[in-house]
Motif scaffolding. Structure first.
Motif, PDB file in Angstrom:
ATOM      1  N   ALA A 136       7.361  -4.791  -2.046  1.00 48.84           N
ATOM      2  CA  ALA A 136       8.507  -5.616  -1.943  1.00 48.84           C
ATOM      3  C   ALA A 136       8.644  -6.538  -2.891  1.00 48.84           C
ATOM      4  N   GLY A 137      10.139  -6.747  -3.027  1.00 48.60           N
ATOM      5  CA  GLY A 137      10.318  -7.476  -4.243  1.00 48.60           C
ATOM      6  C   GLY A 137      10.573  -8.842  -4.072  1.00 48.60           C
ATOM      7  N   PRO A 138      11.060  -9.739  -5.084  1.00 41.48           N
ATOM      8  CA  PRO A 138      10.925 -11.280  -4.903  1.00 41.48           C
ATOM      9  C   PRO A 138      12.042 -11.560  -3.634  1.00 41.48           C
ATOM     10  N   GLY A 139      11.473 -12.950  -3.183  1.00 41.55           N
ATOM     11  CA  GLY A 139      12.126 -13.050  -2.124  1.00 41.55           C
ATOM     12  C   GLY A 139      11.981 -12.478  -0.565  1.00 41.55           C
TER      13      GLY A 139
ATOM     14  N   LEU B 106       3.593  -3.131 -11.950  1.00 42.65           N
ATOM     15  CA  LEU B 106       2.378  -2.107 -11.833  1.00 42.65           C
ATOM     16  C   LEU B 106       1.268  -2.846 -11.188  1.00 42.65           C
ATOM     17  N   LYS B 107       1.091  -4.345 -11.263  1.00 49.66           N
ATOM     18  CA  LYS B 107       0.171  -5.082 -10.308  1.00 49.66           C
ATOM     19  C   LYS B 107       0.356  -4.881  -8.903  1.00 49.66           C
ATOM     20  N   LYS B 108       1.558  -5.181  -8.569  1.00 47.46           N
ATOM     21  CA  LYS B 108       2.240  -4.875  -7.305  1.00 47.46           C
ATOM     22  C   LYS B 108       1.818  -3.571  -6.617  1.00 47.46           C
ATOM     23  N   ILE B 109       1.985  -2.611  -7.299  1.00 50.99           N
ATOM     24  CA  ILE B 109       1.512  -1.282  -7.007  1.00 50.99           C
ATOM     25  C   ILE B 109       0.175  -1.005  -6.851  1.00 50.99           C
TER      26      ILE B 109
ATOM     27  N   GLU C 265      -1.067  -2.921  -3.616  1.00 48.66           N
ATOM     28  CA  GLU C 265      -0.771  -2.519  -2.615  1.00 48.66           C
ATOM     29  C   GLU C 265      -1.521  -0.995  -2.243  1.00 48.66           C
ATOM     30  N   ILE C 266      -2.040  -0.038  -3.226  1.00 51.17           N
ATOM     31  CA  ILE C 266      -2.697   1.184  -3.162  1.00 51.17           C
ATOM     32  C   ILE C 266      -3.976   0.746  -2.865  1.00 51.17           C
ATOM     33  N   ASN C 267      -4.526  -0.094  -3.244  1.00 59.84           N
ATOM     34  CA  ASN C 267      -6.035  -0.593  -3.268  1.00 59.84           C
ATOM     35  C   ASN C 267      -6.491  -1.070  -1.930  1.00 59.84           C
ATOM     36  N   ARG C 268      -5.417  -1.930  -1.298  1.00 59.59           N
ATOM     37  CA  ARG C 268      -5.776  -2.444   0.048  1.00 59.59           C
ATOM     38  C   ARG C 268      -5.326  -1.569   1.278  1.00 59.59           C
ATOM     39  N   LYS C 269      -4.522  -0.651   0.929  1.00 56.82           N
ATOM     40  CA  LYS C 269      -4.188   0.558   1.756  1.00 56.82           C
ATOM     41  C   LYS C 269      -5.178   1.835   1.787  1.00 56.82           C
ATOM     42  N   ILE C 270      -5.429   2.163   0.471  1.00 49.44           N
ATOM     43  CA  ILE C 270      -6.212   3.383   0.359  1.00 49.44           C
ATOM     44  C   ILE C 270      -7.590   3.078   0.539  1.00 49.44           C
ATOM     45  N   TRP C 271      -8.389   1.950  -0.051  1.00 49.92           N
ATOM     46  CA  TRP C 271      -9.715   1.585   0.286  1.00 49.92           C
ATOM     47  C   TRP C 271      -9.807   0.278   0.866  1.00 49.92           C
ATOM     48  N   PRO C 272      -9.443   0.164   2.334  1.00 46.79           N
ATOM     49  CA  PRO C 272      -9.236  -1.194   2.684  1.00 46.79           C
ATOM     50  C   PRO C 272     -10.675  -1.865   2.884  1.00 46.79           C
ATOM     51  N   ASN C 273     -11.615  -1.237   3.095  1.00 45.92           N
ATOM     52  CA  ASN C 273     -13.011  -1.753   3.640  1.00 45.92           C
ATOM     53  C   ASN C 273     -14.079  -1.346   2.497  1.00 45.92           C
TER      54      ASN C 273
END
Length: 430
Positions: A190-193, A338-341, A344-352
């Motif tokens: 998601a972008g700003p706002g 880059l950090k946003k991507i 998002e990848i790390n928390r969805k691909i390897w959540p635990n």
């Protein structure tokens, strides 16, 4: 390696068995318009958002502006060109690993398109519409990943679950099929706002007026050259003429003088006719200055240094100044995307799991010129008796060269010899 693209049975339309919101109105499924859209969205797309300049702005018309296209292509292309490396945490250190998911993020996320297309499309939606949306494809059973699919932001409706399952996503395919995903199966940049459902659309907010003015200036320039690049004028006749005669004179004048190819052709006036100028020329009206300012204004909205999209009038186009501006673009513009991507990848691909994580390797973008790199490598190898913190093979890897154990041994011998000589000199002087 697992079969990445064997999706198995088609996922159920509501795999989470949750209470869904009312069905949206049927979408207008026209891929040529970037659909599918609901009727309201399609109306907005067709009419655009009226800017103060009096023109309509939407994502397609905005991309017809060279500055907008250059900024979106630059940022999206940069993300697509940076390798996404997967690391494993081992005893406090990070070690690159050969993971199955590397292929999905760097080469082919699904059989339909490459990873470069995936990243450029998702980032373009993030920049123009406020959200980049990608669906994680999993087999019918299990949590492994076997594909990633990009969705046009216009075809995605985020909503809150009524059963406490968090954010849900209703995604519409180009053929009109509707598919629902839970938050764990959507990579949402998601972008700003961000308001809890979606980011702020740059078309409706940031680019609304700047892009509108740029479109108006482009249209004015096109009409200016279409009419022979002449100021507005009037043909004055001393006597009265009938409507038919007036139309004949005007048709003749346009036929002889309209268009770039007819510019500067001599005019012949008879019967006391005269030409009266009605407006200033383009330079006096500051058309050129307006168009140049809009390039800077649009670049500012995207966080892109103007020189990186070909506008070098206000800055030097060579030397360390440009190098520092380019590094600033990487640090202050690219890193936030880059950090946003990555997160998002790390928390969805390897959540635990904390064992694996993904990170973009920006080393190639941060590389200096050849001389600067060689000076840095000398320090890393232990210049003038200083302790070394890298081996030759590690440096050769940065330069895309194979490792060389003999050079490692030789460099270590030289460094130790220089260090011993330095200690001997210090002892003698004492």
């Amino acid at each position: 390696m697992m079969n990445l693209f064997s999706f198995g049975a088609k996922p159920k339309r509501n795999r989470y068995d949750i209470a869904l919101p009312p069905e949206p109105a049927p979408g207008v499924n026209n891929a040529a318009y970037g659909g599918p859209y609901t009727p309201t969205e399609f109306s907005d797309w067709m009419r655009g958002i009226n800017a103060a300049a009096g023109v309509s702005v939407n994502d397609t018309s905005a991309m017809s502006i060279s500055a907008v296209y250059a900024c979106v292509a630059l940022i999206g292309g940069t993300v697509a060109s940076i390798p996404l490396q997967i690391y494993e945490r081992q005893n406090g250190a990070r070690v690159p690993v050969d993971h199955d998911y590397w292929w999905l993020f760097n080469e082919q996320p699904n059989p339909d398109y490459s990873a470069s297309v995936l990243w450029e499309s998702a980032v373009a939606n993030l920049l123009l519409n406020g959200d980049g949306i990608m669906a994680i494809r999993r087999p019918k059973y299990g949590m492994a990943i076997n594909g990633i699919e990009w969705f046009n932001r216009r075809g995605v409706t985020p909503y809150k679950s009524t059963k406490g399952l968090g954010l849900q996503y209703r995604c519409t395919h180009l053929d009109g099929a509707i598919e629902d995903f839970g938050y764990e199966d959507i990579l949402h940049m998601a972008g700003p706002g961000f308001n809890g459902l979606h980011g702020m659309s740059q078309i409706r907010h940031v680019l609304r007026h700047s892009a509108g003015i740029a479109l108006a200036a482009d249209t004015f320039s096109a009409k200016y050259f279409e009419n022979g690049a002449r100021p507005d004028y009037a043909l004055v006749h001393p006597g009265s003429v009938t409507p038919e005669q007036k139309n004949q004179i005007l048709d003749y004048w346009e036929e002889r003088h309209k268009g770039v190819n007819n510019a500067h052709r001599p005019a012949f006036l008879s019967g006391g006719a005269d030409v009266k100028e009605l407006s200033m020329n383009a330079e006096d009206a500051q058309l050129i200055a307006t168009r140049q300012f809009q390039i800077e204004d649009i670049a500012r909205g995207f966080g892109v240094p103007p020189h990186m999209i070909g506008h070098t009038q206000a800055a030097t186009s060579w030397g360390t100044g440009i190098e520092q501006l380019s590094l600033g673009f990487l640090k202050f513009t690219m890193l936030r995307h880059l950090k946003k991507i990555e997160r998002e990848i790390n928390r969805k691909i390897w959540p635990n799991r904390v064992k694996y994580f993904a990170e973009f390797n920006t080393a190639a973008l941060e590389r200096g010129d050849y001389k600067t790199r060689m000076e840095g490598y000398r320090v890393a190898l232990g210049r003038a008796g200083e302790p070394a913190f890298m081996r030759v093979s590690e440096i050769r890897k940065f330069e895309n060269l194979p490792p060389d154990a003999e050079l490692d041994h030789l460099a270590m011998t030289i460094t130790q010899g220089a260090s011993n000589a330095s200690v001997t000199d210090q002892t003698a002087s004492a």
